[in-house]
Design an enzyme around this catalytic site. Structure first.
Site, PDB file in Angstrom:
ATOM      1  CE  LYS A  50      -3.991   1.932   2.552  1.00 57.61           C
ATOM      2  NZ  LYS A  50      -4.879   1.757   3.719  1.00 57.61           N
ATOM      3  CB  SER A  68      -8.114   3.637   2.723  1.00 62.35           C
ATOM      4  OG  SER A  68      -7.305   3.040   3.723  1.00 62.35           O
ATOM      5  CB  SER A  72      -8.534   0.973   5.836  1.00 59.64           C
ATOM      6  OG  SER A  72      -9.198   2.199   5.723  1.00 59.64           O
TER       7      SER A  72
END
Lengths: 475, 487
Positions: free
Chosen positions: B68, B143, B167
């Site tokens: 990420k 996210s 997330s």
């Protein structure tokens, strides 16, 4: 109408430590900008603070010396505001649970002891330093993250003298405990000074004015004196409505204070507990061990010098004014130098010398063991006090041990027979002066001593010379 | 022959046996990512020159993974999908990343996220919308949007994610994969671009529970750089703790969240029916599953607590984004104006909205009522959870009331004035409130889109939770599923 000055201080002091308070970057004064900086000091994305144990220990020690209550947990808070010298956009400080609260300390001011109550003392990080040039500003992050101790007093002082005496006492505490060098020349002390006026009944006549970032003891004095005058003048001229609760700054050039912002513009710092530092239980044994480690402070040392070493108060005061002097003095004693002799050397030639050369006692070449070489020879009369002085300067000039300058050739003449021969010769040459002396002109004695010294180029032992002369011409 | 759509142990033994090399895996990964990235938009950076790593006994050695884009990697651009960090190249490594490197893991690219990890849609990053590979018309959730999509596509066997409210776990549920957020502090946060420090976690997205254990085993460990990191779990092996022995374990679900009578929508009725069936299957494993009641007022507070705490911490954490030391320099006459310009231009309106909320709840006159009360109620919820965890091994719940929403269905249905729907959609934040280990696994499909259940356990009880989740995963039959056709 009488008024009373009311002063409260917030004293910020940069602490001495190997690394910064929340980062492993070095905390040693560095002339090269941005040399002592790492990711944490720059607030780069993803960094986390790590509390420096050494700083916590020292802060706790300061808290104990100021007779503060220590908290159950070590906790930090964020003070949020935007400024180019604040990389993270917040300062890590202590608001919820300072390392010490509700303390007090007695300070000496003009020969009187005065109590000062301490609201709190807390540990926090410094910001970067800004250098404003004509068109640009430069940021030096060396100072970002340097440990600061902030000590906040109650509004309990009533004269500039008291405020300065308090700061002076605090500086000495910090120096004696090695918490800080407390050196204003290096910008290590900065104060916010709160000043207002009260009537005799303790009612406030003027609103509190805070003067920010005053950076020396002298400027604190000037700030207070200026504010006292400014506030009293406005008040007594009936212009009290012009006095507002405000923040001002001290302008060194004009010696005045200048308006920065009023209370309505006060910044909301949105304090909240720093989530990256879990509350750490402060163990009572740990606190006890710190208490035991508190070294002798200036006042205690002074009393000891007076009682144990029979120094007079004036001399003792001079010695303890600076911890370096006190340490030097005590080292002298520990290696067997007589206390009074050490005191005379230190408060005389040595302090004069370092002041003249503008150096620190730390950089003074003649450490106590070297000084002892001179004193020892003086004690066994191999050199005169005049010679001792010469050797002192010679050794400092050439940075060589004093013993190199104490040779047989220039050592004192202590041979009584040799001196007696010289005296006899001189007396024979000056019969009229003997008569004058014997008729009551006692100062003629020094004339004869001088003649002997002249003959021996100062090497004759003055003690022996005087003894022999008395024997010969005193009738 | 493809390898990266298999589980880690299979890939590892193929490497060990010499069936495939690390170099070939890197090539496979890059080729497969490029095939789909135009449609899915999972990655914003590919490491084309990723170096092969010799295979060791470490299961991760030589195998590519996706990172990420909000974890600090020295010398490799890291932007958190925010214009304020455009072209930002970190000068230091996150501890979690360094640990992965030490295990021989090969980072193949950086995945897209909602700007600064604030968001649950995968649509707000500066690199555009991430599409759900099961059906491109749907979102992935966020996210950790790109990380979930990449794992679902089978272009990497695992991806690193971060989780502040849900997330990791929500997008994992929406893409039919496993999302595991370990106990707070098990993985050091040093180098994770902070969103809300007291809620932030690093974790992983995989296609089975054992892989999640393996990845977290590699990333975890006490870290002197993170004062909140757990100090006494270094010797725990999560992977070895998975022994399939779950007979007699006890789980509970929350009555108020699972009661069909509280909801109207068809989808939610279906989700809850499926959940009931899942529970029945769980019981066949010898796991006891009970119903527990939870104070509805506390449940209703989950979303407001999350908003207060996360926005407050975020507004402070992101105050370093000024464009002075890093990031694009703003324009203006004074430094303060330059900082303002950088932030005005750099943040999307959604981020600014969160900062406004955060500042508001921290203001002196509001802090007691909002921020401090939020913290207190957070504590009350955790107290109740801890009480329940003293009786149970874990909490089992559906992850949401439906499948991943459609992307063009911009009117956020979930904000309708039904408290129960809001609770059902936001309860995963409980895992962040208490720092609990929490894992999402797929339990079926609704309208051909995946859905998932979540298991959350007591703080530091990660091994137990993973063991239970692994057994349930075996039973449910969605283990190692990948998207068969991107449409």
């Amino acid at each position: 109408m009488n008024y009373r000055l009311v002063i409260g201080l917030e004293m910020h002091c940069e602490m001495k430590s190997n690394s910064k308070v929340f980062s492993p970057a070095s905390n040693v004064y560095n002339k090269i900008a941005n040399a002592n900086v790492n990711a944490i000091d720059l607030g780069l994305p993803g960094i986390l603070p790590n509390v420096n144990k050494e700083c916590v220990r020292k802060a706790l020690m300061a808290s104990l010396i100021l007779n503060c209550q220590t908290p159950e947990y070590l906790m930090f808070d964020r003070k949020n505001y935007y400024y180019p010298d604040l990389p993270k956009g917040y300062q890590i400080t202590q608001a919820t649970m300072p390392i010490g609260i509700n303390g007090h300390i007695d300070i000496e001011c003009n020969g009187q002891m005065i109590p000062v109550s301490i609201q709190d003392i807390h540990l926090e990080e410094d910001s970067a330093s800004l250098d404003h040039l004509s068109k640009t500003s430069l940021i030096d992050y060396n100072r970002a993250g340097v440990p600061l101790l902030e000590c906040v007093t109650d509004p309990c002082m009533h004269s500039a003298d008291e405020a300065v005496a308090f700061l002076d006492t605090m500086c000495r505490i910090y120096q004696y405990t090695d918490i800080s060098e407390a050196d204003t020349k290096k910008g290590q002390i900065r104060c916010d000074v709160n000043v207002s006026l009260q009537d005799e009944n303790g009612n406030f006549l003027t609103p509190k004015v805070e003067v920010k970032n005053v950076n020396s003891l002298g400027n604190v004095r000037d700030t207070i004196l200026y504010e006292e005058k400014r506030q009293w003048e406005l008040y007594s001229e009936g212009r009290a409505d012009e006095l507002i609760q405000e923040t001002r700054r001290f302008d060194e050039e004009t010696g005045t204070t200048i308006h920065m912002r009023s209370k309505v513009d006060a910044i909301d710092y949105k304090y909240f507990v720093e989530p990256n530092i879990p509350p750490i239980k402060i163990d009572s044994n740990y606190v006890e061990s710190i208490k035991k480690d508190i070294p002798m402070l200036a006042t205690e040392r002074k009393n000891m010098y007076i009682e144990n070493y029979k120094l007079d108060e004036k001399d003792a005061n001079i010695i303890v004014k600076d911890k370096k002097n006190a340490d030097y003095f005590e080292e002298c004693i520990s290696i067997g130098i007589d206390a009074k002799v050490a005191c005379n050397w230190l408060n005389g030639l040595i302090i004069a010398y370092i002041n003249k050369e503008n150096i620190s006692l730390d950089d003074f070449y003649l450490r106590p063991n070297l000084l002892k070489q001179i004193i020892d020879h003086q004690n066994d009369n191999t050199i005169s006090s005049k010679q001792a002085k010469e050797v002192f300067y010679k050794a400092l000039e050439e940075r060589k041990e004093p013993k190199n300058f104490i040779s047989k050739e220039n050592s004192q003449i202590t041979d009584e027979k040799a001196i007696e021969e010289i005296i006899d010769r001189i007396l024979a040459d000056h019969p009229s002066q003997i008569t004058e002396y014997q008729n009551g002109r006692t100062n003629m004695f020094d004339f004869f001593v001088g003649q002997v010294m002249k003959e021996t180029r100062g090497k004759a032992s003055p003690i022996i010379t005087k003894e022999l002369l008395h024997k010969k011409i005193d009738k | 022959m493809r390898y990266l759509d298999k589980d880690l142990l299979t890939i590892h033994s193929a490497l060990k046996n010499g069936e495939v090399t690390s170099k070939e895996l890197i090539e496979e990964s890059l080729t497969e990512i490029k095939k789909y990235n135009g449609d899915v938009n999972a990655f914003n950076l590919l490491i084309e020159d990723a170096k092969e790593v010799s295979v060791t006994d470490s299961i991760l050695s030589g195998i590519p993974y996706a990172m990420k884009d909000n974890i600090s990697t020295k010398g490799i651009r890291t932007t958190a999908c925010s214009n304020t960090l455009k072209d930002y190249v970190p000068v230091y490594n996150a501890t979690a990343y360094e640990n992965l490197c030490n295990h021989g893991a090969v980072m193949i690219g950086k995945t897209n996220l909602d700007e600064l990890a604030m968001g649950g849609t995968g649509t707000t990053g500066n690199t555009g919308t991430v599409h759900n590979p099961w059906n491109l018309k749907h979102m992935t959730g966020g996210s950790s949007a790109g990380s979930a999509a990449a794992v679902a596509l089978g272009v990497v066997p695992y991806a690193i994610g971060t989780d502040t409210g849900d997330s990791i776990r929500k997008p994992a549920a929406y893409t039919g994969v496993v999302g595991y957020k370990p106990s707070y502090g098990l993985i050091s946060r040093y180098g994770l671009f902070a969103f809300a420090s007291s809620l932030d976690h690093i974790g992983t997205i995989t296609r089975n529970v054992k892989d999640a254990a393996i990845v977290v085993d590699a990333m975890k460990g006490a870290d002197a750089k993170d004062m909140t990191s757990i100090r006494d779990m270094d010797t725990v092996s999560l992977y070895k703790a998975i022994d399939g022995n779950v007979k007699g374990k006890k789980l509970f679900y929350i009555k108020e969240i699972c009661d069909k009578a509280n909801y109207e929508g068809e989808d939610t009725q279906y989700v809850l029916d499926q959940f009931k069936q899942t529970i029945d299957e769980v019981r066949t494993l010898g796991i006891e599953v009970c119903e527990e009641s939870f104070d509805i007022d506390l449940l209703k507070a989950i979303k407001p607590i999350y908003d207060c705490v996360s926005c407050a911490e975020a507004t402070s954490n992101d105050s370093n984004l000024t464009g002075i030391i890093f990031g694009p320099r703003g324009e203006g006459e004074s430094v303060m104006q330059m900082m303002k310009d950088h932030r005005t231009k750099g943040f999307s309106p959604l981020i600014k909205r969160r900062f406004v909320i955060g500042s508001f709840v921290l203001q002196k006159e509001n802090q007691e009522r909002y921020f401090l009360n939020a913290k207190r109620v957070r504590r009350l919820i955790c107290n109740r959870m801890n009480e329940l965890f003293s009786k149970y091994d874990g909490l089992i719940l559906p992850c949401s009331g439906s499948c991943a929403p459609l992307l063009d269905d911009a009117s956020d249905k979930i904000t309708r004035n039904n408290h129960y729907i809001s609770i059902l959609e936001n309860h995963l934040a409980i895992g962040n409130f208490g720092g609990y280990p929490s894992i999402t696994i797929p339990n079926g499909f609704i309208r051909e889109m995946p859905m998932g259940i979540n298991i959350t356990g007591a703080f530091k009880d990660d091994a137990n939770i993973l063991n239970v989740a692994s057994a349930i995963e075996e039973k449910l039959g969605y283990k190692n599923q990948v998207v068969k056709e991107v449409k």
